[in-house]
Motif scaffolding. Structure first.
Motif, PDB file in Angstrom:
ATOM      1  N   VAL A  89      -9.277 -18.434  -2.887  1.00 51.78           N
ATOM      2  CA  VAL A  89      -8.762 -17.089  -2.630  1.00 51.78           C
ATOM      3  C   VAL A  89      -7.389 -16.955  -3.285  1.00 51.78           C
ATOM      4  O   VAL A  89      -6.508 -17.793  -3.088  1.00 51.78           O
ATOM      5  CB  VAL A  89      -8.666 -16.821  -1.113  1.00 51.78           C
ATOM      6  N   VAL A  90      -7.227 -15.904  -4.084  1.00 51.11           N
ATOM      7  CA  VAL A  90      -5.957 -15.635  -4.779  1.00 51.11           C
ATOM      8  C   VAL A  90      -5.412 -14.309  -4.273  1.00 51.11           C
ATOM      9  O   VAL A  90      -6.110 -13.285  -4.270  1.00 51.11           O
ATOM     10  CB  VAL A  90      -6.160 -15.589  -6.306  1.00 51.11           C
ATOM     11  N   ILE A  91      -4.162 -14.332  -3.836  1.00 53.47           N
ATOM     12  CA  ILE A  91      -3.492 -13.129  -3.321  1.00 53.47           C
ATOM     13  C   ILE A  91      -2.338 -12.785  -4.252  1.00 53.47           C
ATOM     14  O   ILE A  91      -1.456 -13.616  -4.499  1.00 53.47           O
ATOM     15  CB  ILE A  91      -2.969 -13.341  -1.887  1.00 53.47           C
ATOM     16  N   ARG A  92      -2.345 -11.583  -4.771  1.00 54.76           N
ATOM     17  CA  ARG A  92      -1.251 -11.113  -5.632  1.00 54.76           C
ATOM     18  C   ARG A  92      -0.658  -9.839  -5.033  1.00 54.76           C
ATOM     19  O   ARG A  92      -1.387  -9.048  -4.421  1.00 54.76           O
ATOM     20  CB  ARG A  92      -1.743 -10.842  -7.056  1.00 54.76           C
ATOM     21  N   ALA A  93       0.629  -9.660  -5.225  1.00 60.75           N
ATOM     22  CA  ALA A  93       1.329  -8.509  -4.664  1.00 60.75           C
ATOM     23  C   ALA A  93       2.178  -7.833  -5.727  1.00 60.75           C
ATOM     24  O   ALA A  93       2.763  -8.500  -6.589  1.00 60.75           O
ATOM     25  CB  ALA A  93       2.198  -8.938  -3.484  1.00 60.75           C
ATOM     26  N   TRP A  94       2.212  -6.501  -5.653  1.00 59.81           N
ATOM     27  CA  TRP A  94       3.091  -5.692  -6.508  1.00 59.81           C
ATOM     28  C   TRP A  94       3.903  -4.785  -5.587  1.00 59.81           C
ATOM     29  O   TRP A  94       3.330  -3.957  -4.854  1.00 59.81           O
ATOM     30  CB  TRP A  94       2.269  -4.835  -7.477  1.00 59.81           C
ATOM     31  N   GLN A 131       3.464 -10.219   5.149  1.00 61.29           N
ATOM     32  CA  GLN A 131       4.178  -9.530   6.221  1.00 61.29           C
ATOM     33  C   GLN A 131       5.621  -9.264   5.837  1.00 61.29           C
ATOM     34  O   GLN A 131       6.196  -8.230   6.193  1.00 61.29           O
ATOM     35  CB  GLN A 131       4.108 -10.348   7.513  1.00 61.29           C
ATOM     36  N   ALA A 132       6.225 -10.190   5.089  1.00 66.89           N
ATOM     37  CA  ALA A 132       7.616 -10.005   4.668  1.00 66.89           C
ATOM     38  C   ALA A 132       7.751  -8.870   3.655  1.00 66.89           C
ATOM     39  O   ALA A 132       8.812  -8.246   3.546  1.00 66.89           O
ATOM     40  CB  ALA A 132       8.152 -11.307   4.081  1.00 66.89           C
ATOM     41  N   LEU A 177       3.610  -0.880  -1.852  1.00 69.78           N
ATOM     42  CA  LEU A 177       3.089  -2.244  -1.896  1.00 69.78           C
ATOM     43  C   LEU A 177       1.607  -2.222  -2.222  1.00 69.78           C
ATOM     44  O   LEU A 177       0.831  -1.485  -1.598  1.00 69.78           O
ATOM     45  CB  LEU A 177       3.320  -2.941  -0.545  1.00 69.78           C
ATOM     46  N   TRP A 178       1.230  -3.019  -3.215  1.00 67.62           N
ATOM     47  CA  TRP A 178      -0.184  -3.228  -3.542  1.00 67.62           C
ATOM     48  C   TRP A 178      -0.478  -4.712  -3.410  1.00 67.62           C
ATOM     49  O   TRP A 178       0.135  -5.530  -4.083  1.00 67.62           O
ATOM     50  CB  TRP A 178      -0.501  -2.726  -4.947  1.00 67.62           C
ATOM     51  N   ILE A 179      -1.404  -5.048  -2.533  1.00 61.33           N
ATOM     52  CA  ILE A 179      -1.840  -6.432  -2.352  1.00 61.33           C
ATOM     53  C   ILE A 179      -3.306  -6.513  -2.760  1.00 61.33           C
ATOM     54  O   ILE A 179      -4.150  -5.762  -2.254  1.00 61.33           O
ATOM     55  CB  ILE A 179      -1.662  -6.900  -0.893  1.00 61.33           C
TER      56      ILE A 179
END
Length: 356
Positions: free
Chosen positions: A31-36, A55-56, A65-67
């Motif tokens: 599982v890969v989680i990326r955030a913008w 959460q931070a 926020l895009w996750i």
């Protein structure tokens, strides 16, 4: 196409509503989680090592926020992410069930949309269909995919441009952009299928073989899968247009109309291809029938020519004692010549009538 008309799914019958169970294949190794995190002035892009980091990033003043989560087999990650953003367990259950039909649900605090993403594998010449779930609220958007491969790279590139509309508007425009990227990629898939159908049409005219029929049947099954994936999408976009949710701005509604038009074009193309493939089956059967008729015509002509020759050979094969031709010195050459002339005459007659 990496899809079957009827899939055998893992059963979650009997479980309480909202019980999280991954239904489908494991398509990602991890599982890969990326955030913008972005606004009109800055953009922060990072790959998250733990789900707790999400959460931070949540509720930063003046930031969107895009996750994006690639891989759905680790239920704990999905559950924690849902709890951080107040996502209902029924929504998370739908996210983990990869057999969902495209739909939209309004939960007041967020909107949930699920659709099918199609990717063309150039090497294998196959179409891969994955489920994409999109959840967006007032200042965040969550997207869940079955694997890392997607069609969102142009969206990511636009986010890097400070002058783009995505940076200056809310997450509803980003949600629209993700859906638009999925729908626009359908046209590439249909273009690929159209080229293959053209090749099959030429093959049908020149030299149809049993493999041609197999290819036609395969494309007919693909059309059924595509139709099942795209038809509900029209209802999804229409529901987004008509919703009175404050999460979708009026300017975004205008763009949704464009996606709706594109969806109608895709549906029309799919229906046209289905009709063409159905007619191609009829053409194939007609070609086989015509080929069989040609073979039978040739065999009939050969048999017809040999009927009088067989009669002559039968007459002189009776070996009666008082047959004057049997003792004639030129009897054998005369009979053979006569048989040859009869055969040639019949052949020329058939050719004159255009039977040969």
């Amino acid at each position: 196409m990496k899809s079957k008309t009827f899939k055998k799914k893992q059963s979650n019958v009997g479980l309480a509503p909202g019980t999280l169970v991954h239904v489908g294949e494991k398509k990602a190794e991890k599982v890969v989680i990326r955030a913008w995190v972005y606004n009109s002035e800055k953009l922060i892009e990072k790959e998250l090592k733990t789900v707790e980091e999400c959460q931070a990033l949540k509720d930063q003043p003046g930031m969107n926020l895009w996750i994006n989560v690639d891989g759905l087999d680790q239920i704990g990650i999905i559950e924690k992410l849902g709890s951080y953003f107040g996502v209902h367990p029924l929504t998370l259950e739908d996210v983990l069930n990869t057999g969902q039909r495209p739909k939209m649900e309004d939960y007041d605090s967020y909107i949930y949309a699920v659709l099918k993403m199609m990717i063309l594998d150039e090497k294998r010449k196959e179409i891969i269909i994955d489920q994409v779930s999109i959840i967006f609220g007032s200042n965040y958007i969550l997207s869940f995919q079955e694997r890392e491969r997607d069609v969102f790279n142009p969206i990511r590139d636009r986010l890097k441009n400070p002058a783009s509309r995505l940076r200056k508007n809310g997450v509803d425009l980003l949600a629209y952009s993700l859906m638009d990227a999925v729908v626009d990629n359908y046209f590439l898939i249909l273009e690929h299928i159209g080229e293959e159908i053209e090749n099959l049409e030429e093959e049908l005219i020149v030299d149809p073989v049993p493999e041609t029929l197999k290819a036609i049947q395969k494309h007919k099954r693909d059309m059924i899968t595509l139709r099942r994936s795209v038809w509900p999408l029209r209802e999804l976009i229409n529901s987004l247009q008509r919703t009175e949710s404050e999460l979708i701005n009026e300017t975004t509604q205008l763009y949704l109309r464009d996606v709706y038009d594109h969806t109608i074009q895709v549906i029309d193309s799919i229906e046209a291809f289905r009709d063409i493939l159905s007619s191609m089956v009829d053409v194939y059967l007609s070609s086989l029938s015509n080929r069989m008729n040609d073979v039978m015509k040739v065999l009939t002509i050969i048999a017809t020519i040999f009927i009088p020759l067989t009669f002559i050979a039968g007459v002189y094969g009776m070996n009666f004692e008082y047959m004057p031709e049997l003792e004639w010195r030129w009897g054998y050459p005369a009979v053979m010549l006569g048989m040859a002339m009869v055969g040639i005459s019949m052949f020329l007659y058939f050719k004159k009538r255009r039977w040969v």
